[in-house]
Design an enzyme around this catalytic site. Structure first.
Site, PDB file in Angstrom:
ATOM      1  N   HIS A  12       0.885  -0.858   0.105  1.00 42.66           N
ATOM      2  CA  HIS A  12      -0.185   0.352  -0.150  1.00 42.66           C
ATOM      3  C   HIS A  12       0.581   0.953   0.190  1.00 42.66           C
ATOM      4  O   HIS A  12       0.427   2.437  -0.066  1.00 42.66           O
ATOM      5  CB  HIS A  12      -1.275  -0.133   1.299  1.00 42.66           C
ATOM      6  CG  HIS A  12      -0.288   0.398   1.909  1.00 42.66           C
ATOM      7  ND1 HIS A  12       0.006  -0.456   3.409  1.00 42.66           N
ATOM      8  CD2 HIS A  12      -0.420   1.692   2.932  1.00 42.66           C
ATOM      9  CE1 HIS A  12       0.602  -0.409   4.607  1.00 42.66           C
ATOM     10  NE2 HIS A  12       0.259   1.493   4.231  1.00 42.66           N
ATOM     11  N   ASP A  42       0.274  -7.221   1.747  1.00 43.01           N
ATOM     12  CA  ASP A  42       0.822  -6.050   1.966  1.00 43.01           C
ATOM     13  C   ASP A  42       2.440  -5.989   1.898  1.00 43.01           C
ATOM     14  O   ASP A  42       2.976  -4.911   3.066  1.00 43.01           O
ATOM     15  CB  ASP A  42       0.029  -5.652   2.765  1.00 43.01           C
ATOM     16  CG  ASP A  42      -0.009  -3.846   2.600  1.00 43.01           C
ATOM     17  OD1 ASP A  42       0.706  -3.122   2.168  1.00 43.01           O
ATOM     18  OD2 ASP A  42       0.284  -3.405   3.590  1.00 43.01           O
ATOM     19  N   SER A 128       4.579   2.631   7.349  1.00 45.58           N
ATOM     20  CA  SER A 128       4.475   2.081   7.279  1.00 45.58           C
ATOM     21  C   SER A 128       5.603   1.056   6.714  1.00 45.58           C
ATOM     22  O   SER A 128       6.082   2.152   5.604  1.00 45.58           O
ATOM     23  CB  SER A 128       3.124   2.274   6.068  1.00 45.58           C
ATOM     24  OG  SER A 128       1.455   2.261   6.760  1.00 45.58           O
TER      25      SER A 128
END
Length: 278
Positions: A12, A42, A128
């Site tokens: 992402h 992911d 992230s």
């Protein structure tokens, strides 16, 4: 690999980009090539070439099978962007073997259950894809998400390093990860009303599992003997709560594709079959 390095991050974070800017050292930057992304896990991998005088070294790998509840950890990343690059936050492992529902396409419906461990270290936008390391400085996971809800604090999640390594190997080799398919369309059993349950003679006490709809002719499920209106309640020895859990169990066998034991209700009777994967 000479002066080439491989950077692991979240899918992402990369999105649909073919190239990604990589910053390192004090103020050095280089453009890296995205080798592959996998939305289901992911995970994404970027390859880049650094300058000859670079002292960047690969992180040492830990083993996520040996994680202990309560053990300390550190999250490394760039919260809120490169202005705060190289920030670290500390915490502990506050949960193991979590199945976290994820809405990949942001359409309001969950798409997959992500296998993760829970931590209470502060994680902010920009963290992230950052490293989660243990007290020995070894990588034990990749920070991926947190729960952002009113009155909820300190619930962040990381993808275990063993899962990461398996995905990365396939992305580097093939540019993608291939997942098993059973060739069926399914819905949640708990979405059926009482009359629908009666129409397929499903005992009223059964509220977990998935109901088989369309079965692809000559597909794995068809060849396994699965039929329309069968209700799968167990798969691979694990209870199937819903379609997300069904997909998670199937996906966990992407590397072996072995037939899975399945427990189903058919016309009110409990049966056991072997479900083939492709």
């Amino acid at each position: 690999m000479g002066d080439s390095i491989f950077i692991v991050t979240n899918a992402h974070v990369v999105g649909d980009k073919e190239q990604q800017k990589i910053t390192y050292g004090e103020n050095k930057a280089v453009t890296g090539k995205v080798l592959g992304t996998d939305k289901w896990s992911d995970i994404a991998v970027v390859k880049a070439k650094l300058t000859q005088d670079s002292d960047v070294k690969a992180i040492k790998m830990g083993d996520s099978k040996n994680l202990i509840l309560g053990e300390p950890l550190v999250v490394v990343g760039n919260p809120l962007g490169t202005e705060f690059k190289g920030s670290v936050s500390e915490g502990i492992i506050s949960g193991l073997n979590r199945h976290v529902p994820v809405d990949i396409d942001k359409d309001g419906h969950y798409d997959v259950l992500m296998n993760a461990f829970q931590m209470d270290a502060p994680v902010n936008p920009g963290n992230s894809g950052g490293a989660v390391v243990n007290r020995d400085g070894k990588l034990i996971g990749i920070a991926s998400m947190k729960i952002s809800m009113k009155d909820v604090e300190g619930m962040a999640f990381a993808i275990p390093v063993n899962d990461v390594q398996s995905i990365v190997e396939q992305l580097v080799k093939n540019g993608e990860v291939k997942y098993p398919n059973t060739g069926v369309k399914i819905i949640n059993t708990n979405d059926l009303d009482d009359s629908a349950k009666q129409s397929i003679n499903l005992p009223s006490k059964v509220d977990n599992g998935v109901v088989v709809g369309e079965v692809k002719p000559k597909g794995p499920a068809d060849k396994s003997g699965l039929q329309k209106n069968d209700v799968i309640v167990k798969l691979d020895g694990k209870q199937v709560e819903d379609t997300l859990r069904y997909r998670q169990i199937i996906f966990s066998h992407k590397n072996d594709l072995k037939p899975l034991s399945a427990q189903i209700y058919r016309d009110g009777k409990l049966k056991n079959i072997k479900l083939k994967l492709k």
